[in-house]
Design a protein around this motif. Sequence first.
Motif, PDB file in Angstrom:
ATOM      1  N   ASP A 105       0.884  -1.696   0.438  1.00 56.10           N
ATOM      2  CA  ASP A 105      -0.147  -0.329   0.245  1.00 56.10           C
ATOM      3  C   ASP A 105       0.947   0.976  -0.231  1.00 56.10           C
ATOM      4  O   ASP A 105       2.130   1.317   0.386  1.00 56.10           O
ATOM      5  CB  ASP A 105      -1.053  -0.220   1.196  1.00 56.10           C
ATOM      6  CG  ASP A 105      -1.844   1.081   1.093  1.00 56.10           C
ATOM      7  OD1 ASP A 105      -2.405   1.276   0.018  1.00 56.10           O
ATOM      8  OD2 ASP A 105      -2.261   1.721   2.453  1.00 56.10           O
ATOM      9  N   ILE A 106       0.254   2.789  -0.514  1.00 53.63           N
ATOM     10  CA  ILE A 106       1.206   3.812  -0.204  1.00 53.63           C
ATOM     11  C   ILE A 106       0.764   4.441   0.477  1.00 53.63           C
ATOM     12  O   ILE A 106       1.476   5.008   1.627  1.00 53.63           O
ATOM     13  CB  ILE A 106       1.243   4.620  -1.936  1.00 53.63           C
ATOM     14  CG1 ILE A 106       1.373   3.669  -2.508  1.00 53.63           C
ATOM     15  CG2 ILE A 106       1.414   5.371  -1.687  1.00 53.63           C
ATOM     16  CD1 ILE A 106       1.277   4.855  -4.050  1.00 53.63           C
ATOM     17  N   HIS A 107      -0.840   5.192   1.042  1.00 57.70           N
ATOM     18  CA  HIS A 107      -0.573   5.405   2.571  1.00 57.70           C
ATOM     19  C   HIS A 107      -0.960   4.888   3.409  1.00 57.70           C
ATOM     20  O   HIS A 107      -1.689   3.907   3.619  1.00 57.70           O
ATOM     21  CB  HIS A 107      -1.602   6.723   1.604  1.00 57.70           C
ATOM     22  CG  HIS A 107      -2.110   7.376   0.496  1.00 57.70           C
ATOM     23  ND1 HIS A 107      -1.108   8.543   0.753  1.00 57.70           N
ATOM     24  CD2 HIS A 107      -2.301   7.049  -0.321  1.00 57.70           C
ATOM     25  CE1 HIS A 107      -0.748   9.033  -0.675  1.00 57.70           C
ATOM     26  NE2 HIS A 107      -1.557   7.850  -0.883  1.00 57.70           N
ATOM     27  N   MET A 108      -0.134   5.101   4.811  1.00 58.01           N
ATOM     28  CA  MET A 108      -0.399   4.552   5.827  1.00 58.01           C
ATOM     29  C   MET A 108       0.643   5.440   7.055  1.00 58.01           C
ATOM     30  O   MET A 108       0.828   6.152   6.828  1.00 58.01           O
ATOM     31  CB  MET A 108       1.163   3.218   6.108  1.00 58.01           C
ATOM     32  CG  MET A 108       0.470   1.993   5.039  1.00 58.01           C
ATOM     33  SD  MET A 108       1.189   0.235   4.686  1.00 58.01           S
ATOM     34  CE  MET A 108       3.010   1.321   3.836  1.00 58.01           C
ATOM     35  N   PRO A 109       0.157   5.100   8.362  1.00 59.61           N
ATOM     36  CA  PRO A 109       0.340   6.137   8.921  1.00 59.61           C
ATOM     37  C   PRO A 109       1.671   6.153   9.563  1.00 59.61           C
ATOM     38  O   PRO A 109       2.734   5.213   9.079  1.00 59.61           O
ATOM     39  CB  PRO A 109      -0.231   5.612  10.062  1.00 59.61           C
ATOM     40  CG  PRO A 109      -2.008   4.514   9.792  1.00 59.61           C
ATOM     41  CD  PRO A 109      -0.971   3.920   8.699  1.00 59.61           C
ATOM     42  N   GLY A 110       2.564   6.650   9.431  1.00 62.11           N
ATOM     43  CA  GLY A 110       3.627   6.862   9.608  1.00 62.11           C
ATOM     44  C   GLY A 110       4.340   7.004   8.337  1.00 62.11           C
ATOM     45  O   GLY A 110       3.716   7.241   7.667  1.00 62.11           O
ATOM     46  N   GLU A 111       5.472   5.807   7.975  1.00 60.77           N
ATOM     47  CA  GLU A 111       6.397   6.100   6.762  1.00 60.77           C
ATOM     48  C   GLU A 111       5.466   5.764   5.567  1.00 60.77           C
ATOM     49  O   GLU A 111       4.349   4.499   5.686  1.00 60.77           O
ATOM     50  CB  GLU A 111       7.002   5.331   6.721  1.00 60.77           C
ATOM     51  CG  GLU A 111       8.246   5.929   7.672  1.00 60.77           C
ATOM     52  CD  GLU A 111       9.769   5.147   7.853  1.00 60.77           C
ATOM     53  OE1 GLU A 111      11.248   6.133   6.709  1.00 60.77           O
ATOM     54  OE2 GLU A 111       9.882   4.592   7.988  1.00 60.77           O
ATOM     55  N   ASP A 112       5.247   6.015   4.409  1.00 60.50           N
ATOM     56  CA  ASP A 112       4.788   5.713   3.243  1.00 60.50           C
ATOM     57  C   ASP A 112       5.131   4.045   2.980  1.00 60.50           C
ATOM     58  O   ASP A 112       6.014   3.840   2.559  1.00 60.50           O
ATOM     59  CB  ASP A 112       4.150   6.454   2.596  1.00 60.50           C
ATOM     60  CG  ASP A 112       5.588   7.295   2.318  1.00 60.50           C
ATOM     61  OD1 ASP A 112       6.176   6.926   1.849  1.00 60.50           O
ATOM     62  OD2 ASP A 112       4.562   8.719   1.420  1.00 60.50           O
ATOM     63  N   GLY A 113       4.145   3.133   1.537  1.00 60.15           N
ATOM     64  CA  GLY A 113       4.586   2.329   0.966  1.00 60.15           C
ATOM     65  C   GLY A 113       5.966   3.127   0.186  1.00 60.15           C
ATOM     66  O   GLY A 113       6.941   2.430  -0.209  1.00 60.15           O
ATOM     67  N   PHE A 114       5.891   4.594   0.193  1.00 59.92           N
ATOM     68  CA  PHE A 114       7.520   4.892  -1.334  1.00 59.92           C
ATOM     69  C   PHE A 114       8.508   4.846  -0.071  1.00 59.92           C
ATOM     70  O   PHE A 114       9.533   4.424  -0.994  1.00 59.92           O
ATOM     71  CB  PHE A 114       6.762   6.346  -1.885  1.00 59.92           C
ATOM     72  CG  PHE A 114       5.835   6.290  -2.497  1.00 59.92           C
ATOM     73  CD1 PHE A 114       6.272   5.445  -4.063  1.00 59.92           C
ATOM     74  CD2 PHE A 114       5.075   6.796  -2.592  1.00 59.92           C
ATOM     75  CE1 PHE A 114       4.503   5.256  -4.044  1.00 59.92           C
ATOM     76  CE2 PHE A 114       4.030   7.221  -3.296  1.00 59.92           C
ATOM     77  CZ  PHE A 114       3.626   6.362  -4.629  1.00 59.92           C
ATOM     78  N   ALA A 115       7.994   4.904   1.007  1.00 59.92           N
ATOM     79  CA  ALA A 115       9.351   4.679   2.343  1.00 59.92           C
ATOM     80  C   ALA A 115      10.270   3.596   1.963  1.00 59.92           C
ATOM     81  O   ALA A 115      10.900   3.883   2.165  1.00 59.92           O
ATOM     82  CB  ALA A 115       9.401   5.907   3.311  1.00 59.92           C
ATOM     83  N   TYR A 116       8.557   2.861   2.040  1.00 65.35           N
ATOM     84  CA  TYR A 116       9.504   1.314   1.910  1.00 65.35           C
ATOM     85  C   TYR A 116      10.515   0.616   0.498  1.00 65.35           C
ATOM     86  O   TYR A 116      11.462   0.671   1.280  1.00 65.35           O
ATOM     87  CB  TYR A 116       8.261   0.444   2.267  1.00 65.35           C
ATOM     88  CG  TYR A 116       8.602  -1.167   2.297  1.00 65.35           C
ATOM     89  CD1 TYR A 116       9.448  -1.860   3.195  1.00 65.35           C
ATOM     90  CD2 TYR A 116       8.058  -1.849   0.602  1.00 65.35           C
ATOM     91  CE1 TYR A 116       9.431  -3.403   2.888  1.00 65.35           C
ATOM     92  CE2 TYR A 116       8.366  -3.407   0.453  1.00 65.35           C
ATOM     93  CZ  TYR A 116       9.064  -3.833   1.602  1.00 65.35           C
ATOM     94  OH  TYR A 116       9.234  -5.354   1.397  1.00 65.35           O
TER      95      TYR A 116
END
Length: 136
Positions: free
Chosen positions: A62-73
């Motif tokens: 997923d992209i939008h998650m609490p804290g860091e997002d999927g792009f950060a992953y």
Amino acid sequence: MNETELRRIKVLLVDDEPFIRLTLRQILMQIGIPPSSLYDAGDVKAAISETLRIRPTIVLCDIHMPGEDGFAYVATLQKAPIPEVAATPVVMLTSDSGEEAVMTAKGLKVSGYLVKPVSIAAVKKAIERALKVTLS
């Protein structure tokens, strides 16, 4: 790809919504991936930890998650000192069809981009493209 090869695929599902992870599990099992090959994480920190632990064949994130997002992953994954981990294919799976998100994903060279809700056929095709295989 035969049943034995299908059993070797390890899929990491990264989404903060437990219901979405459950739905994806069901889709992947319908494609033929056994439950024992499915792993999940509810946030980026857990996803990085699981990625290093299980070395997934592919990640649906997923992209939008609490804290860091999927792009950060994805960015963290691509900087991993282990080449095999850094090269892990990631398919973004999101409700965000906005141009900014799509362009960010392209810039990170993700292996696919699916907009929720997704069909079994769309998930199967995205996995086939990312892994350059044909699932039976």
